[in-house]
Design a protein around this motif. Structure first.
Motif, PDB file in Angstrom:
ATOM      1  N   LEU A 252       0.898  -1.156  -0.063  1.00 21.48           N
ATOM      2  CA  LEU A 252      -0.087   0.039  -0.013  1.00 21.48           C
ATOM      3  C   LEU A 252       0.928   1.140  -0.273  1.00 21.48           C
ATOM      4  O   LEU A 252       1.632   1.446   0.753  1.00 21.48           O
ATOM      5  N   ASN A 253       0.777   2.083  -1.156  1.00 26.57           N
ATOM      6  CA  ASN A 253       1.389   3.349  -1.157  1.00 26.57           C
ATOM      7  C   ASN A 253       0.404   4.521  -0.958  1.00 26.57           C
ATOM      8  O   ASN A 253      -0.448   4.558  -1.742  1.00 26.57           O
ATOM      9  N   THR A 254       0.495   5.439  -0.110  1.00 29.99           N
ATOM     10  CA  THR A 254      -0.290   6.393   0.337  1.00 29.99           C
ATOM     11  C   THR A 254       0.496   7.513   0.561  1.00 29.99           C
ATOM     12  O   THR A 254       1.553   7.725   1.150  1.00 29.99           O
ATOM     13  N   LEU A 255      -0.240   8.825   0.077  1.00 30.03           N
ATOM     14  CA  LEU A 255       0.287  10.383   0.413  1.00 30.03           C
ATOM     15  C   LEU A 255      -0.840  10.701   1.438  1.00 30.03           C
ATOM     16  O   LEU A 255      -2.018  10.552   1.180  1.00 30.03           O
ATOM     17  N   THR A 256      -0.113  11.053   2.677  1.00 30.89           N
ATOM     18  CA  THR A 256      -1.132  11.638   3.727  1.00 30.89           C
ATOM     19  C   THR A 256      -0.783  13.123   3.928  1.00 30.89           C
ATOM     20  O   THR A 256       0.296  13.603   3.919  1.00 30.89           O
ATOM     21  N   LEU A 257      -1.717  13.976   4.143  1.00 38.37           N
ATOM     22  CA  LEU A 257      -1.653  15.460   4.488  1.00 38.37           C
ATOM     23  C   LEU A 257      -2.395  15.389   5.872  1.00 38.37           C
ATOM     24  O   LEU A 257      -3.464  14.930   6.027  1.00 38.37           O
ATOM     25  N   GLN A 258      -1.630  15.976   6.897  1.00 42.57           N
ATOM     26  CA  GLN A 258      -2.019  16.036   8.024  1.00 42.57           C
ATOM     27  C   GLN A 258      -2.042  17.599   8.796  1.00 42.57           C
ATOM     28  O   GLN A 258      -1.122  18.172   8.503  1.00 42.57           O
ATOM     29  N   ALA A 259      -2.833  18.118   9.593  1.00 41.59           N
ATOM     30  CA  ALA A 259      -2.678  19.249  10.339  1.00 41.59           C
ATOM     31  C   ALA A 259      -3.155  18.942  11.663  1.00 41.59           C
ATOM     32  O   ALA A 259      -4.165  18.323  11.784  1.00 41.59           O
ATOM     33  N   GLY A 260      -2.606  19.621  12.871  1.00 43.46           N
ATOM     34  CA  GLY A 260      -3.123  19.562  14.045  1.00 43.46           C
ATOM     35  C   GLY A 260      -2.151  20.726  14.923  1.00 43.46           C
ATOM     36  O   GLY A 260      -1.633  21.517  14.673  1.00 43.46           O
ATOM     37  N   VAL A 261      -2.565  20.529  16.395  1.00 43.96           N
ATOM     38  CA  VAL A 261      -1.797  21.252  17.345  1.00 43.96           C
ATOM     39  C   VAL A 261      -1.184  20.652  18.243  1.00 43.96           C
ATOM     40  O   VAL A 261      -1.810  19.287  18.548  1.00 43.96           O
ATOM     41  N   THR A 262      -0.062  20.723  18.621  1.00 42.00           N
ATOM     42  CA  THR A 262       0.952  19.963  19.420  1.00 42.00           C
ATOM     43  C   THR A 262       1.117  20.590  20.508  1.00 42.00           C
ATOM     44  O   THR A 262       1.403  21.966  20.735  1.00 42.00           O
ATOM     45  N   TYR A 263       0.943  19.871  21.749  1.00 42.13           N
ATOM     46  CA  TYR A 263       1.244  20.529  23.130  1.00 42.13           C
ATOM     47  C   TYR A 263       2.432  19.819  23.655  1.00 42.13           C
ATOM     48  O   TYR A 263       2.651  18.626  23.691  1.00 42.13           O
ATOM     49  N   LYS A 264       3.681  21.018  23.921  1.00 42.07           N
ATOM     50  CA  LYS A 264       4.783  20.439  24.496  1.00 42.07           C
ATOM     51  C   LYS A 264       4.832  20.529  26.273  1.00 42.07           C
ATOM     52  O   LYS A 264       4.497  21.544  26.537  1.00 42.07           O
ATOM     53  N   PHE A 265       5.307  19.457  26.673  1.00 40.77           N
ATOM     54  CA  PHE A 265       5.415  19.366  28.035  1.00 40.77           C
ATOM     55  C   PHE A 265       6.538  18.863  28.737  1.00 40.77           C
ATOM     56  O   PHE A 265       7.415  18.404  27.830  1.00 40.77           O
TER      57      PHE A 265
END
Length: 135
Positions: free
Chosen positions: A122-135
């Motif tokens: 399986l070959n896939t192209l993925t686009l993601q967006a999000g918010v990351t919290y650093k602790f």
């Protein structure tokens, strides 16, 4: 951490996923780390498959906010019935991070995943967006 349920497909499935990663900042330009992934999938309330994936990675900070990297994953899929299947995947990616606050980042990522034939070719192209919290 994610939960999905697909009741409309040809084979209804419910999936629970945990995907933590650990990153070590080697210097201002290079990060090393590992991603760990566990997926539990139930099909039509009968069959169950568990997937375990470990993927070491390296990242290079090209310019402030833009990171280029690659992950090499080692995958094992263990169905309730039948034989386990093992394979690999390769995932080059580009990630852009914009700091919103000292502890909160806005992230956009694009990756292309190539999975070995043993797992499903399986070959896939993925686009993601999000918010990351650093602790």
């Amino acid at each position: 951490l994610s939960f999905t349920s697909d009741e409309d497909g040809a084979e209804a499935a419910t999936t629970f996923r945990v995907e933590p990663d650990v990153t070590y900042k080697l210097n201002d330009k290079v990060n090393l780390g590992a991603e760990f992934e566990f997926i539990h999938t139930g099909y039509d309330g009968e069959a169950v498959a568990n997937t375990l994936r470990v993927a070491p990675f390296a990242e290079y900070v090209a310019i402030q906010g833009l990171t280029l990297g690659a992950k090499v994953g080692f995958i094992n899929v263990s169905p309730d019935e039948g034989d386990s299947v093992s394979g690999t995947d390769i995932k080059p990616y580009a990630k852009y991070v914009k700091a919103l606050t000292p502890a909160l980042d806005l992230t956009a990522e694009s990756n292309y995943e190539v999975i070995s034939e043993d797992i499903g070719d399986l070959n896939t192209l993925t686009l993601q967006a999000g918010v990351t919290y650093k602790f």
